[in-house]
Design a protein around this motif. Structure first.
Motif, PDB file in Angstrom:
ATOM      1  N   ARG A   1      47.127  60.771  46.498  1.00 43.70           N
ATOM      2  CA  ARG A   1      47.691  59.619  45.777  1.00 43.70           C
ATOM      3  C   ARG A   1      46.601  58.828  45.053  1.00 43.70           C
ATOM      4  NH1 ARG A   1      49.228  54.281  47.441  1.00 43.70           N
ATOM      5  NH2 ARG A   1      48.297  54.643  49.474  1.00 43.70           N
TER       6      ARG A   1
ATOM      7  N   ARG B   1      55.410  49.006  46.393  1.00 51.54           N
ATOM      8  CA  ARG B   1      56.710  49.519  46.836  1.00 51.54           C
ATOM      9  C   ARG B   1      57.788  48.453  46.836  1.00 51.54           C
ATOM     10  NH1 ARG B   1      54.726  52.021  52.438  1.00 51.54           N
ATOM     11  NH2 ARG B   1      53.152  50.429  52.108  1.00 51.54           N
TER      12      ARG B   1
ATOM     13  N   ASP C   1      47.084  53.861  53.150  1.00 50.91           N
ATOM     14  CA  ASP C   1      48.012  53.176  54.047  1.00 50.91           C
ATOM     15  C   ASP C   1      48.887  54.223  54.717  1.00 50.91           C
ATOM     16  OD1 ASP C   1      50.275  53.726  52.395  1.00 50.91           O
ATOM     17  OD2 ASP C   1      49.927  51.898  51.253  1.00 50.91           O
ATOM     18  N   GLU C   2      49.924  53.773  55.407  1.00 50.61           N
ATOM     19  CA  GLU C   2      50.698  54.689  56.232  1.00 50.61           C
ATOM     20  C   GLU C   2      51.361  55.802  55.419  1.00 50.61           C
ATOM     21  OE1 GLU C   2      51.402  51.585  55.562  1.00 50.61           O
ATOM     22  OE2 GLU C   2      53.539  51.321  55.147  1.00 50.61           O
ATOM     23  N   ARG C   3      51.536  55.595  54.116  1.00 50.04           N
ATOM     24  CA  ARG C   3      52.147  56.645  53.296  1.00 50.04           C
ATOM     25  C   ARG C   3      51.300  57.900  53.245  1.00 50.04           C
ATOM     26  NH1 ARG C   3      52.894  53.184  47.909  1.00 50.04           N
ATOM     27  NH2 ARG C   3      51.186  52.051  48.883  1.00 50.04           N
TER      28      ARG C   3
END
Lengths: 423, 423
Positions: free
Chosen positions: A387, B410, A408-410
């Motif tokens: 990403r 997001r 991050d958690e993604r």
């Protein structure tokens, strides 16, 4: 054999405070949850094991959070305009009192457990509230989320509001012993003795906790030298103690009978540090919380030089993020400002040092944790950093730096705790 | 009429530095891209306009980024272990030199433009590189992403590596004039004169840029008093200047002929501040970058008290995040550490103040921007904060605080720039 397999990918872990071990497209062997080491070519004796190929992803040791308050997750990023004692009275205690209500507790702890599950954290030392049942529920939810480590029912029997105070030292101790017994049903989470901090615990309660510690060998977690007003208060409450740490020590809760971890240590005097080193007390360095509550910036360079045991803490919700990657970048930033504004004799943390603290440094509190070296428990997170890859090539070390600052958690596409796949 | 509509939702914007305006379930009228104000009940005269109901979402003014380097987005979160001048030579200049290659430029600027599109930023002041064509491409991509504001082709003709330096002042000025002419085709992005900083621009180049400014009325962006070694270097280069700002001023590029924005001002002496105030020069406060590059923490409280024009900058890639929400929280954290470690006379920033700086404060550089008051250009972001709502009720003010600390791209479910829907 359960939890026996091979992972293929790009491995990064700390050799020591200053050095990374990087293995591009290597093989990590896991035997019954324990690392069998990393190999450039898979040895013949492991050829029969199932291999999971994580392609170009990065595989790092699971991160370790040495200090967090699960009930405060529901109030994170609120009320950040106060210092510690006002913040506790105005925001924190009212929120913590809600956890007597099991419906609220299930909803709020559920959010926290889910956040930890999605995060890169595999091990943690976590405060609950004084509520026994709520704390058991928290342990249950964390266990379901695959997290290992310690959870503490909080003890507090003085200098706390009526709505959030244990009735007496005696009842607090009885409740704590019952909670310890009841938490025997968990396999991944274990109890940790948790006096909130000196101001909120009577001597009788502290002595009782020390007795329980001697009997059970359980570890202890608490707070130490976080904020100047707090320290002044402890000095008033314990005129015979030489320093804040000595107040714990005189009551038998400063690592003399088992492991102890103390959050913050922002303003620890030299004698306190010496005693921590002597007793093997861990520092949970919580840089973000210390900024948010205007506590200051701990002299982590000194602690590294002195060889203290140290790891990082999110301190949810003095800190608003559960991420230990964020704790790494915050600890670097805080150390840079401290260097520039206060003491140019103490060099800022490097990426290597911050990564070490969030993995191997904090991992030591849990045993052989935080490394891929042979013999360590196999905690791993698999990170797909595509990403935020730029159009030019990056080295593994550069990719790690980006993961620390940007992920991050993604980006977490796999997670193993003691060899068990939890994500 | 184009860009004429009504938004329904929960509105939050700054009345001034210290006060928020909060309107629960109100109506915001947009007439041809300009705010017609917020109403508790929609007045009869607007009853015919189409209404978009954003439910329980929060609607805030679009955020303003007063300082960013688009080419450095590709190297964000790398090389954060150095101070400014070493960092420029080791990491930044080599990366910026890639933008002579249009294929690289398209890939890298495309990532940056997409990140800005997804962010809460609606207006920005952005540095390109010295490459004319690459900078035009950047403007094109930002225009497609719906961003408004200013982009600058960088000028640098001395003290820069051979591979990233304009050949001469004369050729630099000719190239700049051609770029200004060619950027006439853009409607949302306008050119801004961009001498990199005093050390990298000859007097001849600076005087030529001042001439262009007088002729065109274009604004100016540059760097000021960021790092101690940089400041010492400017003192050597400009022995006649009373201070760094005076060096720009003597060359006619410090707001005497038009708007100017100067990034950082971490170590500005009093006389520099006085001149900035007199000339209306904007401060772009870049707290994260100033931490990352160990520059320090600007005395923003002083700047607010003195009434300087000021907004926030991401300073990608001294800063690693494009988010101006993150710039808000970083500016609060840095001000807290500065207060604790250096000067308890300067109170930390409040949530209200940081929010003001990221909206109305910085917005003033772009005209009537950063507010929902009648007459302001209608820039708005719609934020669905349900991802991080706790089990208990929060006030709008508490929800705003959480958005500042916790939200990311997001959570942005709508975005309007001058009344044009871009997300």
């Amino acid at each position: 054999m359960e939890h026996t397999f091979v992972l293929k990918g790009n491995f990064i872990y700390s050799q020591d405070e200053k050095h990374l071990k990087l293995e591009e497209q290597g093989y990590l062997v896991c035997e019954e949850g324990i690392s069998g080491g990393i190999y450039r070519e898979l040895p013949e004796r492991y050829a029969h094991l199932p291999v999971t190929d994580h392609g170009d992803a990065l595989i790092l040791p699971g991160l370790c959070d040495l200090h967090a308050h699960a009930p405060q997750y529901a109030m994170r990023a609120n009320g950040m305009d106060m210092e510690l004692l006002d913040w506790l009275n105005t925001y924190t205690f009212p929120v913590e009192s809600r956890y007597g209500d099991m419906e609220y507790a299930r909803a709020a702890y559920g959010q926290y457990a889910e956040a930890l599950r999605e995060s890169a954290t595999t091990r943690a030392c976590i405060f609950g509230t004084l509520h026994r049942e709520g704390t058991l529920l928290l342990m249950e939810l964390l266990e379901e989320a695959g997290i290992r480590g310690y959870v503490g029912k909080v003890n507090m029997d003085r200098n706390s509001p009526d709505y959030l105070r244990e009735e007496s030292a005696k009842s607090a101790l009885a409740d704590t012993e019952r909670w310890i017994e009841e938490s025997g049903r968990f396999t991944k989470l274990r109890p940790i003795l948790t006096p909130r901090f000196i101001p909120s615990c009577s001597d009788e309660l502290m002595r009782g906790l020390a007795r329980i510690q001697r009997e059970t060998g359980l570890p202890v977690q608490s707070h130490l030298s976080e904020n100047l007003s707090e320290i002044a208060w402890v000095r008033e409450l314990c005129p015979k103690a030489e320093h804040y740490g000595d107040a714990y020590d005189k009551l038998g809760l400063f690592g003399s009978n088992g492991r102890a971890v103390m959050a913050h240590c922002v303003h620890s005097p030299r004698k306190e540090l010496e005693l921590m080193k002597e007793r093997g007390v861990f520092v949970a360095h919580c840089a973000q919380s210390n900024m948010n509550l205007s506590s200051g910036a701990a002299p982590v360079r000194t602690y590294l030089q002195e060889g203290l045991s140290m790891g990082l803490g999110s301190d949810v919700a003095g800190g608003y993020s559960v991420s230990i990657f964020r704790a790494m970048s915050d600890s670097i930033q805080a150390s840079k400002l401290r260097w520039r504004l206060k003491d140019e004799g103490l060099a800022p943390l490097s990426v290597e040092e911050a990564f070490y603290l969030g993995t191997l440094g904090g991992g030591a509190f849990f045993g052989k944790v935080g490394s891929f070296e042979e013999g360590y428990e196999l905690d791993a997170v698999v990170i797909d950093d595509s990403r935020f890859l730029p159009p030019h090539m990056l080295s593994l070390r550069e990719r790690l730096e980006r993961v620390i600052y940007l992920s991050d958690e993604r980006d977490i596409v796999g997670k193993y705790v003691s060899g068990e796949k939890v994500v």
